[in-house]
Design a protein around this motif. Structure first.
Motif, PDB file in Angstrom:
ATOM      1  N   ILE A   1       0.940  -1.210  -0.083  1.00 12.77           N
ATOM      2  CA  ILE A   1       0.157   0.050   0.128  1.00 12.77           C
ATOM      3  C   ILE A   1       0.898   1.194   0.059  1.00 12.77           C
ATOM      4  N   LYS A   2       0.693   2.058  -1.083  1.00 15.56           N
ATOM      5  CA  LYS A   2       1.485   3.145  -1.144  1.00 15.56           C
ATOM      6  C   LYS A   2       0.907   4.524  -1.108  1.00 15.56           C
ATOM      7  N   ASP A   3       1.216   5.377   0.115  1.00 19.51           N
ATOM      8  CA  ASP A   3       0.483   6.511   0.480  1.00 19.51           C
ATOM      9  C   ASP A   3      -0.935   6.784   0.081  1.00 19.51           C
ATOM     10  N   LEU A   4      -1.713   5.696   0.863  1.00 18.30           N
ATOM     11  CA  LEU A   4      -3.309   5.645   0.717  1.00 18.30           C
ATOM     12  C   LEU A   4      -3.901   6.622   1.660  1.00 18.30           C
ATOM     13  N   ARG A   5      -4.818   7.298   0.713  1.00 18.65           N
ATOM     14  CA  ARG A   5      -5.710   8.429   1.288  1.00 18.65           C
ATOM     15  C   ARG A   5      -7.208   7.921   0.982  1.00 18.65           C
ATOM     16  N   THR A   6      -8.124   7.799   2.029  1.00 22.60           N
ATOM     17  CA  THR A   6      -9.409   7.137   1.722  1.00 22.60           C
ATOM     18  C   THR A   6     -10.059   8.455   2.457  1.00 22.60           C
ATOM     19  N   SER A   7     -11.052   9.065   1.528  1.00 23.70           N
ATOM     20  CA  SER A   7     -11.676  10.225   2.074  1.00 23.70           C
ATOM     21  C   SER A   7     -13.130   9.918   2.003  1.00 23.70           C
ATOM     22  N   PHE A   8     -13.769  10.617   3.089  1.00 21.86           N
ATOM     23  CA  PHE A   8     -15.438  10.476   2.947  1.00 21.86           C
ATOM     24  C   PHE A   8     -15.874  12.078   2.998  1.00 21.86           C
ATOM     25  N   ARG A   9     -17.110  12.293   2.143  1.00 22.00           N
ATOM     26  CA  ARG A   9     -17.597  13.337   1.939  1.00 22.00           C
ATOM     27  C   ARG A   9     -18.660  13.670   3.019  1.00 22.00           C
ATOM     28  N   ILE A  10     -18.230  14.836   3.870  1.00 23.95           N
ATOM     29  CA  ILE A  10     -19.431  15.116   4.861  1.00 23.95           C
ATOM     30  C   ILE A  10     -19.886  16.517   4.698  1.00 23.95           C
TER      31      ILE A  10
ATOM     32  N   GLY B   1     -12.762   4.151  15.012  1.00 24.85           N
ATOM     33  CA  GLY B   1     -12.610   5.646  14.500  1.00 24.85           C
ATOM     34  C   GLY B   1     -11.254   5.935  14.139  1.00 24.85           C
ATOM     35  N   CYS B   2      -9.932   4.878  14.251  1.00 26.17           N
ATOM     36  CA  CYS B   2      -8.767   5.133  13.991  1.00 26.17           C
ATOM     37  C   CYS B   2      -8.513   4.953  12.302  1.00 26.17           C
ATOM     38  N   GLY B   3      -9.427   4.209  11.864  1.00 29.73           N
ATOM     39  CA  GLY B   3      -9.311   4.283  10.098  1.00 29.73           C
ATOM     40  C   GLY B   3      -8.858   2.772   9.888  1.00 29.73           C
ATOM     41  N   LYS B   4      -8.814   1.852  10.854  1.00 30.23           N
ATOM     42  CA  LYS B   4      -8.435   0.490  10.433  1.00 30.23           C
ATOM     43  C   LYS B   4      -9.405  -0.379   9.693  1.00 30.23           C
ATOM     44  N   SER B   5     -10.667  -0.075   9.763  1.00 30.75           N
ATOM     45  CA  SER B   5     -11.661  -0.555   8.837  1.00 30.75           C
ATOM     46  C   SER B   5     -11.643   0.013   7.503  1.00 30.75           C
ATOM     47  N   ALA B   6     -11.701   1.198   7.524  1.00 30.79           N
ATOM     48  CA  ALA B   6     -11.582   2.017   6.359  1.00 30.79           C
ATOM     49  C   ALA B   6     -10.449   1.661   5.551  1.00 30.79           C
ATOM     50  N   LEU B   7      -9.418   1.230   5.965  1.00 36.92           N
ATOM     51  CA  LEU B   7      -8.222   0.655   5.516  1.00 36.92           C
ATOM     52  C   LEU B   7      -8.344  -0.561   4.769  1.00 36.92           C
ATOM     53  N   ALA B   8      -8.965  -1.500   5.469  1.00 34.36           N
ATOM     54  CA  ALA B   8      -9.308  -2.853   4.979  1.00 34.36           C
ATOM     55  C   ALA B   8     -10.209  -2.814   3.952  1.00 34.36           C
ATOM     56  N   PHE B   9     -11.150  -1.954   4.111  1.00 35.12           N
ATOM     57  CA  PHE B   9     -12.560  -1.700   3.009  1.00 35.12           C
ATOM     58  C   PHE B   9     -11.825  -1.231   1.820  1.00 35.12           C
ATOM     59  N   SER B  10     -10.627  -0.482   1.669  1.00 36.41           N
ATOM     60  CA  SER B  10     -10.180   0.252   0.538  1.00 36.41           C
ATOM     61  C   SER B  10      -9.204  -0.717  -0.045  1.00 36.41           C
ATOM     62  N   VAL B  11      -8.825  -1.798   0.701  1.00 32.67           N
ATOM     63  CA  VAL B  11      -7.810  -2.843  -0.044  1.00 32.67           C
ATOM     64  C   VAL B  11      -8.704  -3.708  -0.927  1.00 32.67           C
ATOM     65  N   MET B  12     -10.214  -3.823  -0.179  1.00 33.86           N
ATOM     66  CA  MET B  12     -11.260  -4.766  -0.898  1.00 33.86           C
ATOM     67  C   MET B  12     -12.030  -3.971  -1.747  1.00 33.86           C
TER      68      MET B  12
ATOM     69  N   ASP C   1     -19.795  19.344   2.374  1.00 29.70           N
ATOM     70  CA  ASP C   1     -19.174  19.883   1.273  1.00 29.70           C
ATOM     71  C   ASP C   1     -17.675  19.504   1.005  1.00 29.70           C
ATOM     72  N   ASP C   2     -17.313  18.881   2.151  1.00 28.95           N
ATOM     73  CA  ASP C   2     -15.732  18.652   2.234  1.00 28.95           C
ATOM     74  C   ASP C   2     -15.370  17.146   2.404  1.00 28.95           C
ATOM     75  N   TYR C   3     -14.520  16.815   2.051  1.00 19.82           N
ATOM     76  CA  TYR C   3     -13.936  15.493   2.053  1.00 19.82           C
ATOM     77  C   TYR C   3     -12.870  15.343   3.100  1.00 19.82           C
ATOM     78  N   TYR C   4     -12.906  14.400   4.154  1.00 18.27           N
ATOM     79  CA  TYR C   4     -12.314  14.063   5.205  1.00 18.27           C
ATOM     80  C   TYR C   4     -11.663  12.860   5.069  1.00 18.27           C
ATOM     81  N   ALA C   5     -10.271  12.714   5.463  1.00 19.35           N
ATOM     82  CA  ALA C   5      -9.380  11.456   5.210  1.00 19.35           C
ATOM     83  C   ALA C   5      -9.561  10.649   6.525  1.00 19.35           C
ATOM     84  N   ALA C   6     -10.249   9.497   6.322  1.00 19.60           N
ATOM     85  CA  ALA C   6     -10.222   8.508   7.288  1.00 19.60           C
ATOM     86  C   ALA C   6      -9.034   7.787   7.491  1.00 19.60           C
ATOM     87  N   VAL C   7      -8.325   7.319   6.043  1.00 25.25           N
ATOM     88  CA  VAL C   7      -7.178   6.989   6.186  1.00 25.25           C
ATOM     89  C   VAL C   7      -6.182   7.880   5.666  1.00 25.25           C
ATOM     90  N   ASP C   8      -5.035   8.386   6.245  1.00 25.22           N
ATOM     91  CA  ASP C   8      -4.304   9.489   5.830  1.00 25.22           C
ATOM     92  C   ASP C   8      -2.874   9.211   5.575  1.00 25.22           C
TER      93      ASP C   8
END
Lengths: 320, 310, 337
Positions: free
Chosen positions: C8-17, C45-56, C19-26
């Motif tokens: 995984i290289k410099d992964l950033r997963t952001s959610f829109r709340i 809330g630390c982003g571990k599941s968001a990380l797993a979901f990003s990979v899948m 009008d802004d995007y917030y990175a859960a994995v940063d």
């Protein structure tokens, strides 16, 4: 499963008895009777009293109720004063028409609701969804009898595409192909008018079910398996969302009854709903009570159908 | 005289069946449980899902109907606690598992915490407000936050609001039903520490219901292990963790993940051994229905459910 | 050096709340090797599941930036149909709650057969059924022929998770992601499921990402551990180093807050403050600094980076050098909220 069905059937018995008592008592409380409005006012009041005595209308209510129920058991719903014929026979003619109208309406209801609900739920919050939801709101807000009148006026009178009253063109012989076509032709407009309005609750229900199912965990599992989006929808979301719709089917019957009363009167369609309103205005109470009772029983059977369908399609209930 | 004594407690739920929906059988959620709580101590009730531990706690506080048996609190029979004197009902309070669903989201913290006060004591609005502010301070929340709603608090803070409500009437006994199971570890530590602090401060007795043996070991003085509605073993923390006698307890203790990665292989081998023993000797420890026998004392504090002949 | 499976290289997963995007994995960098269990630990809330979901590739409404190299493909930037050829075959996932993760209206056998059908069109219906029974056997489900025709609600929690595992290993994946696989289960069932995952790992030579909040599970299962806080990795080390010589203040605090069944503790350590919500994540400086206010600001880095303190042991920010637990835990505790 059979235990559940038997129990469910047994519960219906007290329901129907209670229903029959309520209907009977209400009928008794209604002002006047068939004699008060129909007969020449010059007739001697004593003669009327004699007639009432002869028909047993002066007996206490429970005696009359027992007579009535006794008749019901033998399939005798009494005599219609207006049509001068057995109510059973009278209803027999009408109920067939109402049955076909209801069936056609149900068919249209689902033909409209399922595709619209699916599109709306799958692409929720898009323009398409907003258009469909907009239609459902209009459908909720539009009174059926006004919509029916508009449809009749536009497609029946202005465009002349459909006949404007009756259930079949007079003079055709039953069993011929023309007779069948004419029957269908008379059905389409009233059924479609009713379906377009009553379907909106099913559209919304299906839409909400799909949106709800979309967010369930097992949909993630399906995606993680490598199922394509179309497979996810067809195999998992749809199957699970249609289930409550199937269970809703029985309750549709209840809402159909309310609808047919309006629609049959507007379209001059000789069914139960039209008979019902006519009988009320004519104070033909034997017919009114008989029709109300049948409507009531239909609703109870509808609820029964819902329960049985649900227990058939949902394994979580089926086991019990 | 024990502080709280539960004697042969049974809670059976009817199973409806047949065409007429008659009661055809019972689920014996709790089936003959006896234990005593000592004042100022924490008693841990442990078991896996379906063991009846929560039902036991709820039965004591009157949330489940007791089928038979008795509950005695400071010498008074409170088996039917809903009819008991209000002074007794004030003394026994409960903390629930899920701080998200156990607080009414439409009520302000003031109303949530003041609810038991309103039920049992007559206070003026001002007195009530002062009392609630004191309670908030006691649970480490700012007294100014009493006009907020539950959703404005974090999980740990919510659980402390739940505790504030439970201690509002200065109770003597608190039934805590998995109070930290829904919380993250660092928040869990906060709540556990806090529960210990106020125990000292208010001389509270806890009936601590839980499934996490690490937490139980940390919090409790005495422990009862339940399996399918019955006790399999009871004793002090030491009895249970260093000298478990019943095969079920052994297996439960062996299953706790060890926080030391160096003991991994050892732990795994030990667990396998216990599992084999469990499978081989299951019939020695349980009767034909797979239920535990009655408890027999093996020391002053230690009771084990063993069959009549060793 | 072990063979790299996932990078995984410099992964950033952001959610829109709004009008802004917030990175859960940063900005996460991570590798998983073959035949290795990498645990990702952190609180909710630390982003571990968001990380797993990003990979899948399971996020439907997230913005994903960076690269996820799985063997030779970048699965963060791949067409859905190509991704579907990989998911369920070369990589698969086990979820937290086996009851809600199984379709309630589908027979167990059908649900497992689906993953076979999707990736192996040659198998006949009979062959699939045979394979399903074999899989149920493999994950230790008694009476597999009967379970084949049952529905999820008829099984116990442990059995359901075994079904999920059977589904995940059906096509012998090279990467298995387990997201809190035992959190919903009783402790004895947990140890059985972990044992099963362990056995299968040796069998399959697969890489496993184990997402969990339970440090006991980490100690029992992991080869390497990545600790996450506020969307970032704050420490990576092999499991022995992490438990015996943890560096980052968050790792150390976490370890001290668990009731340890081995030794008696008087007081558990409490981390000040709360895990910030996604919108309130500190985006500048050391993200953990607010929770250790007694460490001077100057001792944090302005742009905290991962430093290699030992071979394969990385720690974010320099604050670890100056961190110590305050003497007076009491004082610290009442400072909360």
């Amino acid at each position: 499963m059979w235990k559940f069905t038997v129990r469910r059937l047994l519960i219906m018995i007290p329901q129907i008895i209670a229903l029959s008592i309520v209907i009977f008592v209400l009928a008794q409380m209604m002002p006047g009777d068939a004699l008060s409005g129909m007969i020449d006012p010059n007739v001697d009041p004593e003669r009327l009293e004699e007639l009432r005595e002869k028909h047993g209308w002066n007996d206490p209510w429970y005696v009359q109720y027992a007579d009535w129920v006794g008749g019901l058991m033998q399939g005798d719903l009494g005599q219609s004063f207006r049509f001068k014929m057995d109510v059973t026979e009278l209803i027999g003619q009408r109920i067939v028409n109402s049955f076909w109208l209801s069936l056609a309406t149900l068919l249209f209801t689902y033909l409209i609701a399922i595709p619209l609900g699916i599109i709306s739920g799958r692409y929720n919050d898009t323009l398409l969804d907003q258009t469909i939801t907009g239609y459902t709101y209009i459908g909720f807000a539009t009174p059926l009898f006004i919509f029916g009148l508009v449809m009749l006026w536009v497609f029946g009178f202005m465009l002349g595409w459909f006949p404007t009253s009756g259930s079949v063109t007079p003079g055709l012989e039953a069993g011929t192909f023309e007779y069948f076509v004419s029957k269908v032709n008379h059905l389409i407009l009233p059924a479609l008018s009713m379906a377009l309005i009553t379907t909106v609750s099913t559209v919304q229900y299906l839409r909400n079910e799909i949106i709800d199912t979309k967010q369930r965990d097992f949909i993630l599992t399906a995606r993680a398996k490598g199922a394509s989006e179309s497979r996810v929808y067809n195999r998992h979301i749809l199957r699970n969302s249609l289930l409550p719709i199937a269970a809703f089917f029985g309750f549709e019957i209840t809402s159909l009854i309310g609808g047919t009363i309006f629609i049959e009167n507007i379209f001059g369609y000789p069914g139960m709903g039209q008979l019902f309103l006519e009988s009320i205005t004519m104070r033909d109470y034997t017919v009114v009570t008989a029709v109300t009772l049948l409507f009531g029983i239909a609703s109870i059977v509808g609820a029964l159908l819902s329960d049985i369908i649900l227990s058939l399609v949902d394994p979580r209930i089926r086991i019990k | 005289m024990a502080f709280l004594e539960v004697k042969d407690l049974k809670v059976h739920f009817p199973i409806k069946g047949g065409i007429f929906g008659r009661t055809v059988d019972h689920i014996k959620a709790v089936d003959g449980v006896s234990f005593e709580l000592e004042k100022g101590k924490t008693y841990g009730l442990v078991g896996e899902s379906g063991s009846g531990k929560t039902t036991t706690g709820r039965a004591i506080i009157g949330l489940n109907n007791i089928t038979s048996g008795s509950v005695t609190y400071e010498g008074q029979d409170i088996t039917n606690i809903r009819r008991a004197k209000s002074s007794v009902r004030k003394d026994i309070q409960m903390i629930f598992q899920d701080p998200y669903s156990s607080l009414n989201p439409k009520k302000r913290v003031l109303d949530i915490v003041a609810e038991p006060i309103r039920n049992f004591e007559s206070m003026t609005k001002k007195e009530e407000r002062i009392r609630v502010q004191e309670l908030m301070e006691l649970v480490g929340l700012s007294p100014e936050s009493i006009l907020k709603y539950p959703h404005e608090f974090s999980g740990g803070q919510r659980q402390r609001i739940g505790i504030a409500r439970a201690v509002a009437l200065k109770p003597k006994l608190i039934v805590a039903d998995e109070p930290v199971s829904a919380l993250d570890v660092s928040v869990q530590a906060q709540v556990l520490n806090f529960m210990q602090d106020i125990q000292k401060e208010l001389d509270l007795t806890y009936l601590f219901i839980g499934h996490d043996l690490g937490v139980i070991k940390h919090m409790c003085d005495h422990i009862g292990i339940m399996y399918r509605g019955r006790y399999v073993e009871e004793g002090t923390v030491n009895d249970i963790f260093t000298n478990p006698q019943h095969i079920y307890t052994k297996r439960l203790v062996a299953a706790i993940p060890d926080i030391d990665p160096n003991k991994r292989a050892e732990q795994r081998a030990f667990r396998k051994e216990v599992q084999t023993e469990y499978e081989q000797s299951f019939n020695d420890y349980f009767d034909e229905e797979g239920l535990a026998y009655d408890l027999k004392p093996i020391s002053d504090t230690h009771l084990v459910a063993l069959p009549e002949k060793g | 050096m072990s063979e790299k499976l996932l990078e995984i290289k410099d992964l950033r997963t952001s959610f829109r709340i709004k009008d802004d995007y917030y990175a859960a994995v940063d900005g996460v960098n991570l590798t998983v090797n073959k035949n290795e269990v990498l645990a990702v630990v952190g609180e909710s809330g630390c982003g571990k599941s968001a990380l797993a979901f990003s990979v899948m590739g399971l996020h439907t409404r997230a913005k994903i930036e960076g690269n996820i190299m799985f063997k030779d493909k970048d699965i963060a930037n791949i067409s859905p149909s190509d991704l579907n050829k990989i998911r369920g075959k070369e990589m698969s996932m086990i979820f937290q709650d086996p009851l809600t993760s199984l379709n309630p209206l589908m027979e167990i056998g059908e649900q497992i057969a689906e993953v076979l059908l999707l990736h192996n069109k040659q198998l006949s219906k009979e062959q699939r059924k045979e394979k399903v029974i074999e899989l149920l056997n493999k994950v230790g489900i008694p009476r597999p022929e009967q379970v084949h025709g049952q529905f999820p609600h008829e099984l116990s929690g442990g059995m359901r998770q075994r079904v999920m595992i059977a589904m995940a290993i059906a096509n012998e994946p090279e990467l298995l992601i387990a997201d809190e696989p035992t959190t919903a289960l009783d402790v004895t069932i947990q140890s059985q499921i972990l044992e099963l995952i362990n056995d299968l790992k040796q069998d399959m030579n697969a890489g496993i990402i184990l997402i969990t909040h339970d440090l006991g599970v980490v100690a029992e299962m992991a080869d390497r551990v990545a600790v996450m806080y506020a969307g970032q990795i704050v420490e990576i080390a092999d499991v022995h180093t992490l438990f015996t010589n943890p560096k980052h203040p968050y790792t150390r605090s976490l370890l001290n807050s668990v009731p340890n069944s081995n030794e008696a503790q008087d007081k558990l350590h409490v981390i000040q403050g709360i895990v910030p919500s996604l919108q309130n994540l500190p985006r500048e400086g050391c993200r953990f600094s607010a929770r250790i206010p007694w460490v001077a600001e100057s001792e944090h880095e302005d742009h905290p980076e991962l430093h290699e303190v030992n071979d394969g042991h990385f720690v974010r920010c320099t604050c670890y050098k100056h961190f110590d637990f305050p003497d007076n835990e009491e004082e610290q505790q009442h400072g909360i909220s």
